[in-house]
Scaffold this motif. Structure first.
Motif, PDB file in Angstrom:
ATOM      1  N   GLU A 292      44.871  47.230  63.692  1.00  0.00           N
ATOM      2  CA  GLU A 292      44.610  48.190  62.226  1.00  0.00           C
ATOM      3  C   GLU A 292      44.010  49.250  63.383  1.00  0.00           C
ATOM      4  O   GLU A 292      42.758  49.202  63.834  1.00  0.00           O
ATOM      5  N   ILE A 293      44.057  50.851  62.776  1.00  0.00           N
ATOM      6  CA  ILE A 293      43.621  51.669  63.301  1.00  0.00           C
ATOM      7  C   ILE A 293      43.243  52.398  61.818  1.00  0.00           C
ATOM      8  O   ILE A 293      43.796  52.707  60.578  1.00  0.00           O
ATOM      9  N   GLY A 294      42.229  53.425  61.240  1.00  0.00           N
ATOM     10  CA  GLY A 294      41.403  53.266  60.819  1.00  0.00           C
ATOM     11  C   GLY A 294      40.274  55.036  60.653  1.00  0.00           C
ATOM     12  O   GLY A 294      40.096  55.344  62.024  1.00  0.00           O
ATOM     13  N   TYR A 295      40.309  55.925  60.022  1.00  0.00           N
ATOM     14  CA  TYR A 295      39.417  57.117  59.936  1.00  0.00           C
ATOM     15  C   TYR A 295      38.892  57.609  58.480  1.00  0.00           C
ATOM     16  O   TYR A 295      39.548  57.156  57.158  1.00  0.00           O
ATOM     17  N   GLY A 296      37.491  57.330  57.803  1.00  0.00           N
ATOM     18  CA  GLY A 296      36.692  57.716  56.652  1.00  0.00           C
ATOM     19  C   GLY A 296      36.503  58.834  57.082  1.00  0.00           C
ATOM     20  O   GLY A 296      35.374  59.479  58.318  1.00  0.00           O
ATOM     21  N   TYR A 297      36.274  59.762  56.161  1.00  0.00           N
ATOM     22  CA  TYR A 297      35.418  60.939  55.704  1.00  0.00           C
ATOM     23  C   TYR A 297      34.508  60.790  54.451  1.00  0.00           C
ATOM     24  O   TYR A 297      34.424  60.082  53.817  1.00  0.00           O
ATOM     25  N   ASN A 298      33.460  60.961  54.508  1.00  0.00           N
ATOM     26  CA  ASN A 298      32.144  60.894  53.231  1.00  0.00           C
ATOM     27  C   ASN A 298      31.483  61.384  53.227  1.00  0.00           C
ATOM     28  O   ASN A 298      30.580  62.266  54.357  1.00  0.00           O
ATOM     29  N   SER A 299      31.393  62.454  52.161  1.00  0.00           N
ATOM     30  CA  SER A 299      30.140  63.195  51.803  1.00  0.00           C
ATOM     31  C   SER A 299      29.400  62.989  50.547  1.00  0.00           C
ATOM     32  O   SER A 299      30.278  62.051  49.360  1.00  0.00           O
ATOM     33  N   ARG A 300      28.876  63.846  49.672  1.00  0.00           N
ATOM     34  CA  ARG A 300      27.967  62.943  48.608  1.00  0.00           C
ATOM     35  C   ARG A 300      29.990  63.508  47.423  1.00  0.00           C
ATOM     36  O   ARG A 300      29.202  63.185  46.539  1.00  0.00           O
ATOM     37  N   THR A 301      30.318  64.372  47.805  1.00  0.00           N
ATOM     38  CA  THR A 301      31.481  65.148  47.045  1.00  0.00           C
ATOM     39  C   THR A 301      32.820  64.524  47.400  1.00  0.00           C
ATOM     40  O   THR A 301      33.641  64.888  46.245  1.00  0.00           O
ATOM     41  N   PHE A 302      32.262  63.862  48.255  1.00  0.00           N
ATOM     42  CA  PHE A 302      34.381  64.294  48.106  1.00  0.00           C
ATOM     43  C   PHE A 302      34.429  62.497  49.522  1.00  0.00           C
ATOM     44  O   PHE A 302      33.306  62.553  50.570  1.00  0.00           O
ATOM     45  N   ALA A 303      36.141  62.121  49.640  1.00  0.00           N
ATOM     46  CA  ALA A 303      35.381  61.061  50.686  1.00  0.00           C
ATOM     47  C   ALA A 303      36.677  60.306  50.381  1.00  0.00           C
ATOM     48  O   ALA A 303      37.747  60.313  49.509  1.00  0.00           O
TER      49      ALA A 303
END
Length: 908
Positions: free
Chosen positions: A657-668
């Motif tokens: 499996e491969i994955g990507y994530g983006y996490n900020s205070r208002t958007f993930a």
């Protein structure tokens, strides 16, 4: 009445919103320890009120509080923190007061965002509390990518949960780090765990290989349920709820919190009962939870936890309770009306005394007791151990037929492959149990049909113990974890007559006639098969199934580049032993089977790289060699025979499996893609119907491979402080990747020669025991929607008021298949086109309002599920000869229509 209640609830909520003060702000932040790692379960409160929440597995929290107020953050072993409330509170560190004692058994099962390289989703206690209502516990996961949950036949607690197309036996369920999947066939009956929603601190789903490092990992994914223990705040609550179809629910929870003497006690008791949404499915469930924890000193902590949910419920049979689509439109509509036809239950009826009857009934109590000990050896190492026991008692109804004068067990069925059983049917559509009483009363050779209790009790003992060592290697960190996983299980399976239905005695000719006198000397007496039996006597089966498992596991987690790069490598080795003792088909001298052993193991690894403060990528890969199941694997016919499956081999799984994530205070947002190949699956069978005989057969398959691949995406967006937007979409491509071989058995588990009249073979694996090849390679895996999606909105417009909605959809849901009678025992059976079930959707609403009654805090909850009352098909089966049309579908089950609950909770 229902419409008036819904209207009144809506008006009340609007009025409450109108008078509420719009001065609250939504605060969010992350609580971390002295090393910058998230603290799970820290309590965030608004002093002087009941407003509180807990941090999730990533240390995150959100809370709605008045502007300008201060928040208090507490966690066992750390100094309390007081901070001013504001929308973005950033990272909040906590200082050690006395070194925290971490339970490795529990924490090793949890994954952490931007650190653990797996696809993971977490629901906190607050979300569970708001959304659960009258749903089954796993249904709160339906907005999670890759998860497909249905209510099966529709009885209380009968929900089934698949993950990435893998059915329940291949989805591991853990409670506080302890496995609860059945040791013989792998499944989970959620009715046995109906009260967990009241005590859960969070539910985490890990799709695929997961992060759990027990000795026998899952294939499709893992559901981790963590309950609150020593960190529970002092206080309590009482609640009462009501809902559609006479549902009632009340309970009380009391906790001392952590007292100065180091003790903490939490007790919960509740009850839920109702008539059931499906016709003739009343239920009654109790729930209890007790946790007694003692912090002995800074180095030792004990926790004793006991919980259970004794319950009784009537059902609609998942195999023989569904009709064809035409059957619903013709018979169910005639009997129930167009508004309620999908609620029709063909086994619901009455006897001659006017007593309600249903041949599908379940009663069970499966308490689990565990004792956890945490030992902080020094500042960098710890040992945590959990000893547990589960002593389950219960079973269900199982109709029996004597086999004399043409009456068999199948006469109890409400429907047979979608065709309504009209043999015992009243003009109003109910099952005529009185006719069975009349039949038996007039018989000169005992009851033709009787009811038995199908008892499935067990004793299960286990130990999970984990050692953890933290090493500082310059600026890098190495965490080592290792442990043992020991389990001993014995299942007690028997059928006892509990109702002669108006007859004087019962002759179990249908099963006794085929008992081999070489294995059971009693069968040498020709009159034994005609013995007159009464209440409490054993029929059909009586055996003990044993499973013993010993395993070791280990994991290394290496973090470099100031925490940006995290490598994980884990492995496990285990031995599984099976044997059985049969007291029905064998005498004392022959009752014990041979013991079979399977050595299995796992190796899996992965890495997560945090590109910056917002972006991360991960991958994982692994290989699993797992013992076949006891039922349908090690023993091809575990119900009736000690014969070992000589072809049984370990199941093999390869996955990456491969994955990507983006996490900020208002958007993930997170996106991941997976590929899994499963080889030599065990415990799989296919059903069919004899062409010139009463009853059904099944084919027990070996050499089954499957390939599951797909893409998943989910996001969370907070555009303004009073609005939260969440969504997901999951697309899978799941197919059978090999043809299967298998032997055929009748419904009683006896080997047969053909599919025409079901003549018995000389024995399991004998020359005349029918064996065929099932050509299924390339056929879609049925039983799960291969495309799912959801969009959720939560509004927080005014003080104390919350309203939300979940829109969920499913598509590319294929029928499962059964073997057509026309196959007639040919050497090869071809699986034709499956039926692609039309897409379905529904909208669920939830709302809550927090207010005071005098000096007491109270919260009112309201839920409406499937607001637009849209019935869509969730499960169906078609024959192997199908052309992929709806006209050929049977065992069809529709979604529930509109349902609702209202509940009030008072906190003190």
């Amino acid at each position: 009445m229902k419409r008036l209640l819904l209207l009144a609830s809506a008006i009340w909520l609007m009025c409450a919103a109108a008078i509420a003060a719009p001065d609250d702000i939504k605060c969010s932040g992350v609580v971390v320890d002295e090393q910058g790692e998230p603290i799970i379960g820290a309590t965030v409160t608004l002093p002087g009120t009941s407003t509180a929440t807990a941090t999730d597995v990533d240390g995150h929290f959100t809370l709605l509080v008045p502007q300008g107020k201060k928040l208090n953050i507490t966690y066992i072993g750390y100094k309390p923190v007081e901070v001013v409330a504001k929308p973005d509170m950033g990272t909040i560190p906590m200082e050690v007061e006395a070194q925290m004692l971490k339970d490795v058994v529990i924490t090793q099962s949890a994954a952490r965002t931007r650190l653990t390289p797996v696809a993971v989703s977490t629901l906190g206690a607050q979300t569970i509390d708001v959304k659960l209502g009258n749903q089954e516990l796993p249904e709160v996961l339906k907005t999670t990518p890759g998860v497909w949950t249905t209510r099966d036949g529709g009885g209380f607690g009968d929900a089934k949960t698949n993950m990435r197309g893998f059915k329940s036996p291949n989805v591991a369920v853990m409670v506080n780090g302890i496995p609860i999947n059945d040791m013989e066939w792998g499944g989970v009956y959620w009715s046995n765990w109906a009260g967990l929603g009241d005590v859960a601190a969070n539910i985490q789903t890990q799709r695929g290989l997961g992060a759990t490092i027990v000795s026998t990992p899952s294939v499709g994914g893992t559901i981790n349920i963590t309950t609150r223990t020593i960190d529970v705040e002092k206080g309590g609550s009482v609640w009462y709820g009501m809902g559609n179809d006479g549902m009632n629910n009340f309970g009380v929870k009391v906790s001392t919190g952590l007292m100065k003497n180091g003790w903490a006690i939490t007790v919960l008791a509740s009850r839920k009962w109702g008539d059931g949404y499906i016709q003739g499915t009343p239920f009654n469930s109790y729930n209890y939870f007790v946790n007694v924890s003692k912090r002995i000193n800074e180095n030792h902590q004990l926790a004793l936890t006991a919980f259970g949910a004794p319950q009784t419920h009537y059902k609609r049979d998942s195999n023989y309770g569904g009709l064809t689509i035409d059957g619903y439109q013709t018979y169910a509509k005639r009997y129930m009306g167009s508004e309620s036809m999908y609620r029709y239950n063909p086994t619901f009826g009455y006897d001659n005394n006017g007593q309600m009857r249903n041949s599908s009934y379940n009663y069970y109590h499966k308490p689990q007791i565990s004792l956890n000990h945490i030992w902080k050896i020094d500042e960098t190492s710890s040992l945590s151990s959990a000893v547990y026991v589960s002593l389950a008692n219960g079973g269900g109804y199982s109709g029996q037929g004597s086999g004399l004068d043409g009456y068999t067990y199948s006469d109890w069925r409400g429907a047979q492959y979608g065709e309504l059983n009209m043999k015992f049917r009243r003009p109003d559509g109910t099952f005529n149990y009185g006719a069975i009483q009349d039949l038996n009363a007039a018989s000169t050779n005992g009851s033709k049909l009787v009811m038995s209790e199908s008892i499935n009790s067990h004793k299960w003992f286990g130990l999970v113990s984990s050692y953890k060592k933290e090493l500082e290697l310059g600026r890098n960190k190495l965490n080592l974890t290792g442990g043992i996983d020991l389990r001993y299980y014995v299942g007690d399976h028997k059928n006892k007559i509990n109702d002669l239905y108006g007859g004087e005695y019962f002759i179990d000719y249908s099963t006794r006639k085929d008992v081999d006198p070489l294995l059971n000397s009693a069968a040498a007496n020709p009159n034994w098969k005609y013995e007159k039996l009464g209440i409490g006597d054993i029929v059909y089966r009586n055996y003990l199934g044993y499973t013993v498992q010993e395993g070791i596991y280990g994991q290394g987690e290496y973090t470099i580049l100031d925490g940006k790069f995290n490598f994980v490598l884990s492995g496990a080795l285990n031995n599984t032993s099976y044997w059985r003792r049969d007291k029905f088909y064998y005498d004392k001298a022959n009752e014990k089977s041979e013991t079979v052993n399977f050595i299995g193991g796992t190796i899996k690894g992965g890495a997560n790289y945090n590109i910056d403060d917002f972006n991360n990528v991960f991958f994982n890969l692994g290989y699993i060699s797992r013992a076949p199941f006891f039922s349908g694997g090690a023993f091809l016919n575990s119900t009736n025979s000690n014969a070992i499956n000589k072809d049984a081999v370990n199941e093999k799984v390869m996955s990456y499996e491969i994955g990507y994530g983006y996490n900020s205070r208002t958007f993930a947002i997170s996106v991941n893609a997976y590929w899994t190949k499963w080889m030599d699956r065990s415990g799989l069978s296919r059903r069919g119907e004899f062409s010139r005989a009463d009853g059904t057969f099944y084919m027990n398959m070996t050499g089954v491979d499957a390939r599951h691949m797909g893409i998943e995406m989910n996001f969370n967006w907070i555009p303004v402080r009073w609005l939260n937007v969440e969504g997901m979409i999951s697309w899978g491509d799941w197919i059978w990747d090999s043809n299967a071989n298998g032997y055929f058995y009748n419904q009683l588990g006896q080997p047969i020669q053909n599919l025409t009249d079901g003549a018995l073979a000389d024995g399991i694996g004998a020359e005349n025991h029918l064996k065929s090849t099932l050509n299924q390679k390339g056929v879609k895996v049925g039983g799960s929607a291969q495309t799912t999606g959801s969009l959720s909105l939560t509004f927080l417009p005014f003080k104390g008021f919350r309203i939300g909605g979940d829109w969920v959809m499913n598509a590319r849901n294929y029928s499962d298949f059964y073997i057509s009678p026309s196959s007639l025992g040919t050497k090869a059976i071809n699986v034709n086109d499956l039926w692609q079930i039309p897409w379905g959707q529904q909208l669920d609403l939830n709302a809550s309002y927090r207010f005071k009654i005098g000096n007491v805090n109270a919260t009112l909850y309201g839920n409406v599920y499937n607001l637009f009352n849209y019935n869509y098909i969730m499960d169906a089966q078609t024959p192997t000869s199908s052309n992929g049309t709806w006209q050929e579908a049977y065992s069809v089950f529709y979604s529930f229509g509109r349902t609702y609950t209202v509940r009030m909770r008072i906190n003190f």
